[in-house]
Design a protein around this motif. Structure first.
Motif, PDB file in Angstrom:
ATOM      1  N   HIS A   1      62.377  70.883  59.994  1.00 40.52           N
ATOM      2  CA  HIS A   1      61.979  71.402  61.573  1.00 40.52           C
ATOM      3  C   HIS A   1      61.586  69.799  62.247  1.00 40.52           C
ATOM      4  O   HIS A   1      61.650  69.563  63.418  1.00 40.52           O
ATOM      5  CB  HIS A   1      60.964  72.262  60.680  1.00 40.52           C
ATOM      6  N   VAL A   2      60.455  69.339  60.907  1.00 39.13           N
ATOM      7  CA  VAL A   2      59.482  68.537  61.427  1.00 39.13           C
ATOM      8  C   VAL A   2      60.898  67.099  62.303  1.00 39.13           C
ATOM      9  O   VAL A   2      60.587  66.355  63.256  1.00 39.13           O
ATOM     10  CB  VAL A   2      59.409  67.619  60.451  1.00 39.13           C
TER      11      VAL A   2
ATOM     12  N   ILE B   1      60.618  73.297  51.453  1.00 43.06           N
ATOM     13  CA  ILE B   1      60.606  72.190  51.841  1.00 43.06           C
ATOM     14  C   ILE B   1      61.333  71.845  52.324  1.00 43.06           C
ATOM     15  O   ILE B   1      61.539  70.776  53.817  1.00 43.06           O
ATOM     16  CB  ILE B   1      60.316  71.265  49.913  1.00 43.06           C
ATOM     17  N   ILE B   2      63.243  71.761  52.150  1.00 42.28           N
ATOM     18  CA  ILE B   2      63.879  71.861  52.707  1.00 42.28           C
ATOM     19  C   ILE B   2      64.014  71.801  54.132  1.00 42.28           C
ATOM     20  O   ILE B   2      63.637  71.640  55.572  1.00 42.28           O
ATOM     21  CB  ILE B   2      64.967  72.491  52.357  1.00 42.28           C
TER      22      ILE B   2
ATOM     23  N   LEU C   1      63.646  67.893  63.551  1.00 43.40           N
ATOM     24  CA  LEU C   1      64.657  68.277  64.273  1.00 43.40           C
ATOM     25  C   LEU C   1      63.376  67.933  65.533  1.00 43.40           C
ATOM     26  O   LEU C   1      64.389  67.491  67.051  1.00 43.40           O
ATOM     27  CB  LEU C   1      65.042  69.772  64.163  1.00 43.40           C
ATOM     28  N   PHE C   2      62.262  68.306  65.501  1.00 45.21           N
ATOM     29  CA  PHE C   2      61.115  67.743  66.606  1.00 45.21           C
ATOM     30  C   PHE C   2      61.046  67.000  66.693  1.00 45.21           C
ATOM     31  O   PHE C   2      61.051  65.996  68.165  1.00 45.21           O
ATOM     32  CB  PHE C   2      59.777  68.410  66.211  1.00 45.21           C
ATOM     33  N   TYR C   3      61.857  65.339  65.969  1.00 46.06           N
ATOM     34  CA  TYR C   3      61.335  63.660  66.295  1.00 46.06           C
ATOM     35  C   TYR C   3      62.486  63.700  66.974  1.00 46.06           C
ATOM     36  O   TYR C   3      62.357  62.874  67.845  1.00 46.06           O
ATOM     37  CB  TYR C   3      60.862  63.257  64.767  1.00 46.06           C
ATOM     38  N   LEU C   4      63.416  63.523  66.210  1.00 47.65           N
ATOM     39  CA  LEU C   4      64.842  64.009  67.159  1.00 47.65           C
ATOM     40  C   LEU C   4      65.234  64.467  68.017  1.00 47.65           C
ATOM     41  O   LEU C   4      65.536  63.278  69.124  1.00 47.65           O
ATOM     42  CB  LEU C   4      65.942  64.553  66.437  1.00 47.65           C
ATOM     43  N   ASN C   5      64.101  65.388  68.351  1.00 51.48           N
ATOM     44  CA  ASN C   5      64.093  66.327  69.866  1.00 51.48           C
ATOM     45  C   ASN C   5      63.772  65.286  70.912  1.00 51.48           C
ATOM     46  O   ASN C   5      63.920  64.626  72.423  1.00 51.48           O
ATOM     47  CB  ASN C   5      63.672  67.420  70.670  1.00 51.48           C
ATOM     48  N   ASN C   6      61.939  64.015  70.329  1.00 50.29           N
ATOM     49  CA  ASN C   6      61.883  64.258  71.543  1.00 50.29           C
ATOM     50  C   ASN C   6      62.387  62.362  71.635  1.00 50.29           C
ATOM     51  O   ASN C   6      61.543  61.195  72.193  1.00 50.29           O
ATOM     52  CB  ASN C   6      60.128  63.328  70.681  1.00 50.29           C
ATOM     53  N   THR C   7      62.560  62.293  70.587  1.00 50.11           N
ATOM     54  CA  THR C   7      62.889  60.663  70.336  1.00 50.11           C
ATOM     55  C   THR C   7      64.332  60.514  71.415  1.00 50.11           C
ATOM     56  O   THR C   7      64.729  59.455  72.300  1.00 50.11           O
ATOM     57  CB  THR C   7      63.401  59.938  69.249  1.00 50.11           C
TER      58      THR C   7
END
Length: 612
Positions: free
Chosen positions: A64-65, A58-59, A67-73
């Motif tokens: 991962h999700v 879970i952690i 980090l993906f969101y941070l990279n895109n935003t």
């Protein structure tokens, strides 16, 4: 404590400083398990299905999700990296850029008044319209006045030179009651929630804004302006902007920059709802059709309040409209989509650098392409020296007196004055398609040329005169000859030979069809521009990439001349004996020439497939 020694590759957590670059769910999970194993107090992490292993999963995957969101935003806030329309729209709003919305199709008109229409002044009211068929409406988006000066039949040039009909049905947006705040803004939200297949759209540049001011209980028409900050405190103006949600925002002033709305002012907005591709019509689809006058209680009141010269003119309506015969001499223009993210990225910097002014040729070209994309396919802007040394010199080079060329004379008389040194010459090719062999491409109508002039009027330098010019269309067809005297008949005698590999099983007809499609696509008007570079090497490469084609050559069957490769005959159809040449290598046309395919429908007849 962490070790701050930057020369040490590993920190206290035995982790490289650049490890974050490679972090994902799997690597984070492995790292957590590794750390727990080193601690030697826990063992369940090594057994899939254990409670501890589930918590680690879970952690790791949540990280991962995130980090993906941070990279895109992070990338979406940067002008050069944004990929979402909503984000790009918000970014360019900071510099005042207004993305262009969808533009509907338009047509010019030819108007003739017969003897039943008496002499006098007449006005066609805004939103009067014709039905090209039961569902396709073409509408006057402005009031147009004209004079009938003779008792008999008369061509109404005032209308022919200025009127443009817009495809779309008049719609009234629900009234908005003002709150009386500074820079008051309200959106025009159109969303058909009952029919997702409805492709109709609000046509850009067809919005009209009227305000019923509470102080006088009278409607006034407000005009659209590029920026409220360029206006006076009493100017009845508004800004319009396509927002990040695909809706139009209407913004009013604050009484310092543009007139401020007072509390309980009523804002009424009209617009045209385009039928999209279903609204496209062919030449003469409007041929003496009945004229209708749009009417509604709200529009009736707007007309009474805003049209001040009602007693000095006669209005055209369904009663006297039969005395005025109107048709469309050309096909309707194409539709254009709203700007994409890449369009905005390319255009925003140009608009910002021009500072809402038209100074350089590039400023004019970009402005016209952006605002008249549904009409103009290509435009080149030159000063008077370039015009004389290029365009006019061309006619002398082919032994033609330019003072006797109709297109030259008409544009000079209609748009230029006696002083030419300050002319801004706009060579423009309209959007068009060639549907028949040997068809000659159209020129812009006088009304479209006048639209170019009026569109640039408020931004150009006061000392410049904008003068539309017509291009020289150059026809291209497969051609080869060793004869020093060339003629158009060479096209009929020439074939492009495609040599098929012996082991290949693709049919000859399939190869011919693919080669013809490549040539048609290359010369498609939408894929070309004034001053186009004719890249025959690229075209030949595409033909050679057809499966089964090993080599190509062009041969004249009459004189047996051969060129190993691709060869075209290029000529000016209006002066085919004076401007004609063979083209078998890459060339760049002059700024005033536009290429098209001479025999677009039967180009396959000039292609033959043979075996090795």
């Amino acid at each position: 404590m962490p070790n701050n020694n930057q020369d040490n590759k590993f920190l206290d957590f035995n982790l490289p400083q650049d490890a974050y670059v490679a972090f994902d769910a799997t690597t984070l999970k492995d790292f957590i398990i590794q750390r727990l194993n080193e601690n030697e107090k826990f063992t369940d992490q090594n057994y899939e299905g254990s409670n501890l292993a589930a918590i680690i999963d879970i952690i790791a995957y949540s990280y991962h999700v995130l980090l993906f969101y941070l990279n895109n935003t992070a990338s979406e806030v940067d002008f050069n990296q944004a990929t979402l329309y909503e984000n790009m729209n918000r970014i360019v709003k900071l510099i005042g850029y207004k993305p262009t919305g969808k533009q509907t199709s338009v047509v010019p008109i030819n108007a003739v008044a017969n003897s039943d229409l008496e002499k006098g002044n007449y006005t066609i009211r805004k939103y009067s319209y014709f039905l090209a068929d039961s569902n396709t409406q073409y509408t006057f988006n402005e009031d147009y006045s004209f004079d009938k000066t003779v008792d008999g039949t008369e061509i109404i040039n005032t209308l022919n030179d200025n009127v443009i009909l817009y495809q779309g049905t008049v719609n009234e947006y629900p009234d908005y009651t003002a709150q009386g705040v500074s820079f008051e803004t309200f959106p025009i939200v159109l969303d058909n929630i009952t029919d997702s297949s409805d492709t109709r759209f609000l046509a850009d540049n067809t919005i009209s804004v009227y305000v019923k001011e509470i102080a006088s209980n009278t409607y006034f028409e407000y005009r659209e302006i590029d920026s409220l900050y360029l206006t006076n405190s009493t100017d009845r103006v508004y800004e319009k902007r396509l927002n990040e949600n695909g809706f139009y925002d209407i913004k009013f002033g604050d009484s310092s920059f543009g007139k401020k709305l007072q509390k309980d002012d009523i804002v009424s907005v009209n617009y045209l709802l385009s039928n999209n591709n279903k609204g496209l019509i062919s030449k003469n689809a409007i041929n003496g059709n009945k004229i209708f006058v749009y009417d509604s209680p709200r529009q009736r009141q707007i007309f009474v309040d805003t049209y001040v010269n009602k007693g000095q003119t006669t209005f055209i309506n369904s009663g006297n409209g039969s005395s005025l015969t109107i048709n469309n001499p050309t096909n309707s223009s194409t539709l254009t989509d709203e700007e994409t993210v890449e369009d905005i990225r390319s255009n925003a910097s140009k608009i910002f650098s021009s500072q809402l002014r038209l100074v350089t040729g590039e400023d004019y070209e970009f402005f016209i392409k952006k605002n008249l994309a549904n009409i103009i396919n290509s435009v080149k802007v030159v000063n008077n020296n370039e015009y004389i040394n290029g365009y006019i010199q061309y006619f002398y080079d082919i032994c033609v007196d330019p003072n006797k060329v109709n297109r030259v004379i008409l544009n000079q008389v209609n748009f230029a004055d006696a002083c030419d040194f300050n002319n801004v010459n706009l060579f423009a090719a309209p959007n068009f398609t060639i549907t028949e062999d040997f068809d000659y491409p159209p020129f812009l109508s006088e009304s479209f040329k006048n639209l170019m002039v009026t569109t640039t009027e408020d931004r150009k330098m006061v000392s410049n005169d904008v003068v539309p010019r017509d291009p020289i269309y150059m026809a291209f067809g497969i051609g080869m000859s060793n004869d020093p005297v060339l003629d158009v008949d060479i096209i009929n005698n020439t074939k492009l030979y495609l040599v098929r590999e012996n082991a290949n099983k693709i049919s000859r007809s399939t190869i011919v069809a693919k080669a013809a499609a490549i040539i048609r696509k290359y010369f498609l008007p939408a894929n070309n521009e004034l001053g186009q570079t004719i890249n025959l090497a690229e075209m030949a490469g595409e033909i050679l990439s057809i499966p089964g084609v090993s080599r190509i050559y062009t041969k004249n069957e009459k004189d047996a001349s051969v060129f190993n490769g691709l060869s075209f005959l290029s000529f000016n159809p209006q002066y085919p004996d004076s401007d004609i040449d063979l083209v078998n290598q890459d060339i760049t046309l002059p700024y005033f020439k536009f290429p098209y395919l001479y025999n677009t429908q039967t180009i396959g007849n000039n292609i033959t497939v043979i075996d090795e």
